[in-house]
Design a protein around this motif. Structure first.
Motif, short mmCIF file in Angstrom:
data_model
loop_
_atom_site.label_atom_id
_atom_site.label_comp_id
_atom_site.label_asym_id
_atom_site.label_seq_id
_atom_site.Cartn_x
_atom_site.Cartn_y
_atom_site.Cartn_z
N GLY A 90 3.04 -13.19 5.18
CA GLY A 90 1.83 -13.68 6.66
C GLY A 90 2.58 -12.52 8.25
N PRO A 91 2.44 -11.97 8.12
CA PRO A 91 3.12 -10.68 8.83
C PRO A 91 2.32 -10.65 10.35
CG PRO A 91 2.92 -9.48 7.67
CD PRO A 91 2.91 -10.54 7.09
N SER A 92 1.91 -10.73 11.86
CA SER A 92 1.24 -10.50 12.65
C SER A 92 0.19 -9.56 12.83
CB SER A 92 1.33 -11.15 13.95
OG SER A 92 2.25 -12.64 13.87
N ARG A 93 0.97 -8.56 11.71
CA ARG A 93 0.21 -6.60 12.16
C ARG A 93 1.32 -5.68 10.79
NH1 ARG A 93 1.92 -8.75 16.69
NH2 ARG A 93 3.90 -8.18 16.40
N ILE A 94 0.25 -5.90 10.46
CA ILE A 94 0.51 -4.25 9.48
C ILE A 94 -0.07 -3.05 9.70
CG2 ILE A 94 0.59 -3.79 6.76
CD1 ILE A 94 -0.80 -7.75 6.99
N VAL A 95 0.71 -2.65 9.20
CA VAL A 95 -0.16 -1.07 9.97
C VAL A 95 0.59 0.05 8.18
CG1 VAL A 95 0.64 0.94 10.87
CG2 VAL A 95 0.87 -1.34 12.01
N VAL A 96 -0.49 0.80 8.10
CA VAL A 96 -0.50 1.97 6.72
C VAL A 96 -0.58 3.20 7.30
CG1 VAL A 96 -1.54 2.11 5.03
CG2 VAL A 96 -1.02 0.05 5.06
N ASN A 97 0.22 3.84 6.82
CA ASN A 97 0.04 5.58 7.68
C ASN A 97 -0.56 6.55 6.01
OD1 ASN A 97 2.64 5.56 5.90
ND2 ASN A 97 3.43 7.08 6.93
N MET A 121 4.65 -2.35 8.09
CA MET A 121 5.63 -0.76 7.81
C MET A 121 5.06 -0.21 6.72
SD MET A 121 4.20 2.05 9.78
CE MET A 121 3.51 4.20 8.93
N LEU A 122 3.45 0.28 5.96
CA LEU A 122 3.49 0.69 4.80
C LEU A 122 3.30 2.00 4.63
CD1 LEU A 122 1.52 -2.09 4.29
CD2 LEU A 122 2.55 -1.86 2.11
N PHE A 123 4.09 2.36 3.77
CA PHE A 123 4.23 4.17 3.48
C PHE A 123 3.54 4.35 2.54
CE2 PHE A 123 8.35 3.41 5.43
CZ PHE A 123 8.22 4.55 7.20
N ALA A 124 2.32 5.25 3.21
CA ALA A 124 1.16 5.59 1.89
C ALA A 124 0.76 7.17 2.30
CB ALA A 124 -0.18 4.74 2.60
N ALA A 125 1.60 8.13 3.32
CA ALA A 125 1.55 9.31 2.82
C ALA A 125 1.13 10.61 2.59
CB ALA A 125 1.80 9.56 4.98
N GLY A 126 1.84 10.20 1.98
CA GLY A 126 2.77 11.63 0.52
C GLY A 126 1.95 11.91 -0.28
N PHE A 127 2.01 12.94 -0.37
CA PHE A 127 1.47 13.74 -1.31
C PHE A 127 1.84 13.77 -3.25
CE2 PHE A 127 2.79 17.02 1.96
CZ PHE A 127 0.96 16.85 2.68
N GLY A 128 2.55 12.66 -3.10
CA GLY A 128 3.20 11.99 -5.00
C GLY A 128 3.04 13.17 -6.07
N THR A 161 9.61 -2.28 6.60
CA THR A 161 9.30 -0.55 5.77
C THR A 161 9.11 -1.24 4.73
OG1 THR A 161 11.11 0.74 5.88
CG2 THR A 161 10.14 0.22 7.99
N MET A 162 7.70 -0.52 3.65
CA MET A 162 7.99 -0.96 2.64
C MET A 162 7.05 0.02 1.86
SD MET A 162 6.72 -4.10 1.22
CE MET A 162 6.41 -4.40 -0.76
N ASN A 163 7.55 0.99 1.01
CA ASN A 163 7.21 2.08 0.31
C ASN A 163 6.13 1.19 -0.51
OD1 ASN A 163 8.77 3.69 1.60
ND2 ASN A 163 9.94 3.60 -0.84
N THR A 164 5.28 1.93 -1.33
CA THR A 164 4.25 1.64 -1.88
C THR A 164 4.20 1.80 -3.27
OG1 THR A 164 2.46 2.92 -0.89
CG2 THR A 164 2.70 1.13 -0.29
N ASP A 165 5.45 2.40 -4.27
CA ASP A 165 5.75 3.36 -5.06
C ASP A 165 6.19 2.56 -6.10
OD1 ASP A 165 7.30 3.79 -4.55
OD2 ASP A 165 7.41 5.51 -4.58
N ALA A 166 6.42 1.35 -5.63
CA ALA A 166 6.80 -0.25 -6.78
C ALA A 166 6.95 -0.73 -7.58
CB ALA A 166 8.95 0.22 -6.29
#
Length: 226
Positions: free
Chosen positions: A47-54, A6-13, A101-106
């Protein structure tokens, strides 16, 4: 071993303004590559089977970025759900337990952070955080987040910084009644019972949650002193 991310990409920045006035923070470029694609490199290599981004803030841009790929985008509307709520809402698509889970700001320089976590994970764990000693962390405002004992037990402290990546048993979010909540609430519960675990990342890490982090991250990736 976790087989979904799960990659977190929903924030306002908000810390990244004015760069986020017209695009979401995960699409801000570092060394010519959007932040979220720096994260996706590690995910694809693992190589995971499923990748989800919010997505929430400027969600249409996140959707377009992944159009035509196998990445599933979950739009949080009308309200943003925070990290715990966002993960809970995505569980039907993740279809796995435990999950990354993985943040996307690093950005990272060193071994694959997902591999480091996977190698340290054991089936008796509830949550395993990947943390970076403050001496190997760049662009981070403030002190550390956790102290890590020799047996891997994590407690709130100052020695290491949470890197934004962890493994979590999904019942820890699915069993909560709240719709909007932070993963910190989950960690608080685990830490109080001595069940929170962490492992140190052996490479370098840079927080790119603010404009000043971009130059630091680019220098780090290029192998320059920062």
């Amino acid at each position: 071993m976790p087989d979904a991310v799960m990659l977190f990409a929903a924030g306002f920045g908000t810390r990244m303004r004015p760069l986020t006035d017209h695009r979401p923070k995960p699409l801000i470029e570092v060394a010519g590559t959007p932040l979220i694609d720096h994260a996706m490199k590690w995910v694809r290599d693992f190589g995971p089977s499923r990748i989800v981004v919010n997505a929430h803030y400027k969600a249409d841009q996140i959707e377009r970025h992944f159009d035509g790929t196998d990445v599933r985008v979950v739009i949080e509307a009308p309200e943003i759900l925070d990290t715990g709520g966002g993960l809970k809402a995505a569980l039907p698509l993740l279809q796995a337990d435990p999950v990354f889970t993985m943040n996307t700001d690093a950005v990272w320089r060193g071994p694959n952070p997902l591999e480091v976590l996977s190698d340290a994970w054991t089936n008796d764990m509830h949550a395993l955080l990947l943390c970076v000693p403050t001496a190997r962390a760049m662009g981070h405002d403030g002190g550390g987040d956790f102290d890590i004992a020799q047996d891997g037990t994590a407690t709130w402290g100052n020695e290491t910084i949470y890197s934004g990546v962890h493994i979590l048993r999904t019942d820890l979010v699915s069993n909560r009644a709240e719709i909007v909540f932070s993963l910190k609430a989950v960690w608080d519960d685990l830490e109080a019972t001595g069940a929170l675990r962490a492992v140190e990342y052996p490479g370098l890490w840079c927080d790119v949650g603010h404009p000043g982090g971009i130059e630091l991250a680019e220098a780090m990736l290029a192998g320059h002193d920062v």
